[in-house]
Design an enzyme around this catalytic site. Structure first.
Site, PDB file in Angstrom:
ATOM      1  N   CYS A 168      -3.450   6.931   5.548  1.00  0.00           N
ATOM      2  CA  CYS A 168      -2.913   6.675   4.026  1.00  0.00           C
ATOM      3  C   CYS A 168      -4.190   7.007   3.655  1.00  0.00           C
ATOM      4  O   CYS A 168      -4.699   7.829   2.403  1.00  0.00           O
ATOM      5  CB  CYS A 168      -3.042   5.680   3.821  1.00  0.00           C
ATOM      6  SG  CYS A 168      -3.895   4.627   5.049  1.00  0.00           S
TER       7      CYS A 168
ATOM      8  N   GLU B  89       0.949  -1.253  -0.006  1.00  0.00           N
ATOM      9  CA  GLU B  89       0.130   0.224  -0.030  1.00  0.00           C
ATOM     10  C   GLU B  89       1.020   1.321  -0.016  1.00  0.00           C
ATOM     11  O   GLU B  89       1.548   1.171   0.962  1.00  0.00           O
ATOM     12  CB  GLU B  89      -0.998   0.432   1.300  1.00  0.00           C
ATOM     13  CG  GLU B  89      -2.180   1.204   1.560  1.00  0.00           C
ATOM     14  CD  GLU B  89      -2.452   1.251   3.390  1.00  0.00           C
ATOM     15  OE1 GLU B  89      -2.407   0.130   3.662  1.00  0.00           O
ATOM     16  OE2 GLU B  89      -2.394   2.243   2.596  1.00  0.00           O
TER      17      GLU B  89
END
Lengths: 509, 509
Positions: free
Chosen positions: A282, A245
């Site tokens: 994020c 990620e």
């Protein structure tokens, strides 16, 4: 040459707290991986895995006070947020224990011999087996939930895979503590402590992804770091899956009608989401398409108020602070970019939140303004003001892949009038999670969750949060003509294991 | 520079049959990908996809006579085998139509808001969406089932992904014919013909995997070619999934007890499997661990008889014939390698089947003999004679990843006595399909099938045969807080679409 020391650092002062460890040599990485590999047999029994995960959760809760104190000293995230994050981490470990118990993740499919197919089908039974040792690269911004005992580790152990964690340099002391808790929990169930290895150091991380006995990797971090490891994983003699990620802009589109209906609520909500955790999520909404004109002006006014009310905060480390300030400097230098509240250095160790605005027309073609559609980690967002729906479409078509994309609609648009469905269809190709009238920060640990998205959000089509994260660490194996006595219990006709399965075409719970 | 011609060649004579096309330029590849991308919307409706797949099967059957004739002229596989392969291909297209109808592949998971989770769960609904244009690199050895209308194409179309096929140079005329049939079938359902593109040429294949609008690739072929394309896919600015089936040794272990019980049947079965289709199956048993001693000798005698009875055959092209002969030459040069029936050149255009033997002790450590545990495409297998169970384990631990691994057990071992379970556990890490008392050639198109395995068998954990092959071309998207009116029909509470799903934790058929 002396081994490089690993220091725990207090981001509130920039001062070293203590030396925690030394960076692992290639030999030490090899030893950790081999110990993990040797421990794999102890994870073969699903009941042992589930019990180990539940005990791990319990022992983390038992050690809560110490863990929160050390985590706060290293991350400056504050005890409230960290207490919540530890609770989430323990919930996640238990959720995966439940998934292990249920056994749906095994994806059992059984076919008895069938001469009506072309070619005929023999006795064929498929389920999934663990890949082997998983390398986990932990994140800075979630010292519990995306670190040593986080989602990657929990899902890998649930799948039956031992783990070697590359610790994040922002919380090495906490990493050591959590690893010890997990190892002791393993030992309580007769699982060798090597089932959870921990190594420190940049070079150790590179060695880890190249190790022949490492079968897959999970990563949460920057595009630069993640891509380098992805490339190393792909370049191995035997390439391995790399579930990274990496980065996400998390675009938000506010329709004209939505702004007219509730500009103030949207502005306030945006301020809260983009400054949460000092903008270090994020899923921070980093780019907003808001209408030009009066309604959009009202939205911005609320955003100004919300952001101005936010206290200066400490970022996870001083390198991030430098990057953040440089990123703001680079962006505000562009003509037509304004900063109604300028993000910047709050004090010697803090940063203050802010946001930038730009006419959306600056972003409809490649150029210098593209930096505005790149992630800037920290408490800042970019609001692009659009003049027409066509401009929204033009800008959306230029965005990179994202973890999330958010749409703010009016009540009528939500009920199906106007461009709601069209905009939802435009946002779907951009992200792994699409929200309407909400904010992307806050990621539920649910079977329906998908925390991933088109590159660079993730390097694969998988999720790192939610039940299906377990799929990353498994591969199918089909058994053909294997006598009942030798079949794994989950693949026998009687289904003594009680797992959900597809049995001669029928789905059975 | 004139465009390079693409010739159809008769492998029985090595002579050019006709010029079929020219190699695609980069501009032509771009045009094919863009046309496919534009056609994606027409595949959004599952009912259209299913109907298109069924019509494609019907139209291929309608064109059967011509297709078989051209396929045989280009591949020399013979009308019997090719008729069966076309039937399999049509069965596969219809099977994927059924999968599209059922909708289980959408993996629908629905969670309603739940405050008991940590953090609380919002309204969250996940399913899978198509990735986009899929590049398919077709195989030489299955001109129907792993080519233009093969499993990669069928599963990609079923997933809702348009396809651009890179044709295999061994059957360009057939590829053009099949592509035309598929395009006409598409048109019958209002799907633009661009939904199925076809390009010829090595360079075109490289351009294809690098094209920004190509979202994933499927490949069946050699380790060298597949790895080069895998590397190109991973090196893109935006990497894409590359599902390659590269190479496989398909080891077979015959226990001492099995050989004692039925040496002759095993030898005869092995001869049939390894020579089937002139040894050009990716699942050909290419390496056999058989016991030293009397029972093993009897097995070999049957193998000699079976292989000697096999007619010389024509390989798919002359380059393969050269590789085969060079491979035999390299292997037979090694000391202690014997060839009871020497494989070799049968005639000017054919090859004859044979097999090699070697003491298993030669293979327990790295060295020159490692060539014997590499795939040699064509009608040859290597029989390693072992002296002890420990030798079997030592050799197995050195094998690369495989599509299949096969175990021949005695009746008592199959019932659970002796080392049956232990050997099954040793073979499972080596392959994607594990067989007992069967032969790996012949791959059923079943939901329980897994045609894939550890690298180099495949470059991912996916399968290229069977229902789950569709998973390769999808990615999950979660919708959070999306009003009912805007949700895809499969994600609404009422389940009007009737798809299987996980609804607030319960599995629903």
């Amino acid at each position: 040459m002396a081994a490089a020391p690993v220091w725990s650092v207090d981001p509130r002062t920039g001062k070293q707290r203590e030396q925690v460890a030394v960076e692992a040599t290639a030999q030490e990485v090899d030893a950790a991986v081999r110990a993990a590999h040797e421990a794999r047999g102890a994870l073969a029994d699903r009941a042992v895995r589930a019990a180990f995960l539940r005990t791990a959760a319990q022992r983390l809760e038992d050690a809560k006070d110490t863990l929160i104190e050390v985590a706060d000293a290293e991350s400056a995230l504050g005890p409230v947020r960290l207490t919540g994050e530890l609770a989430r981490t323990c919930f996640q470990l238990r959720a995966f224990a439940g998934i292990v118990d249920e056994g749906a993740f095994l994806d059992v499919v059984i076919n008895h011999p069938d001469d009506t197919t072309v070619p005929p089908t023999p006795d064929l039974r498929r389920y999934k087996v663990p890949l082997g040792v998983v390398a986990v690269y932990s994140a800075s911004n979630f010292p519990f939930a995306f670190s040593v005992a986080g989602g990657d580790t929990a899902s890998a152990l649930a799948a039956g895979c031992p783990v070697v964690v590359k610790s994040h340099p922002d919380h090495p002391a906490l990493s050591e503590l959590v690893a010890k808790v997990l190892r002791r929990a393993a030992a309580e169930h007769g699982v060798p402590e090597g089932v959870l290895g921990l190594v420190h150091g940049f070079e150790a991380g590179v060695e880890l992804v190249k190790h022949p006995l490492v079968a897959a990797a999970g990563f949460t971090g920057s595009v630069r770091g993640g891509r380098a490891l992805f490339d190393a994983a792909a370049a191995r003699p035997v390439p391995i899956p790399f579930h990274g990620e990496l980065g996400s802009l998390n675009p938000v589109v506010v329709t004209e009608a939505a702004a007219e209906e509730r500009a103030e609520a949207i502005g306030t909500g945006l301020a809260g989401s983009m400054t949460m955790g000092v903008g270090q999520f994020c899923t921070k909404p980093g780019f907003v398409l808001a209408p030009a004109g009066e309604a959009g002006d009202r939205l911005l006014k609320s955003l100004v108020d919300g952001v101005s009310d936010t206290d200066a905060g400490v970022l996870l480390d001083h390198r991030m602070r430098d990057h953040f300030l440089a990123g703001i400097e680079e962006r505000t230098r562009l003509a037509d970019v304004e900063s109604p509240v300028t993000p910047g250095a709050g004090g010697e160790h803090t940063v203050s939140a802010g946001f930038l605005t730009v006419p959306a027309s600056r972003l409809t073609a490649e150029g210098a303004y593209d930096v505005l559609i790149e992630e800037c980690f920290g408490p800042v967002t970019v609001v692009a003001r659009y003049e027409s729906p066509e401009e929204v479409t033009a800008v959306l078509s230029r965005l990179p892949g994202n973890l999330t994309a958010t749409l703010h609609l009016s009540e009528a648009e939500g009920a199906g009038e106007g461009r709601g469905a069209e905009l939802l269809a435009e946002l779907t190709p951009l992200a792994g999670r699409v929200l309407v009238n909400g904010w992307p920060t806050g990621v539920a640990v649910a079977p329906s969750q998908h925390h991933g998205g088109p590159y660079p959000a993730t390097t694969s089509t998988s999720t790192s949060v939610g039940g299906t994260a377990i799929e990353r660490w498994l591969r199918p194996v089909a058994y053909q003509g294997v006598p009942e006595a030798l079949l794994p219990v989950e693949l026998r006709d009687a289904n003594e294991a009680g797992v959900p399965r597809r049995f001669d075409g029928r789905l059975e719970r």
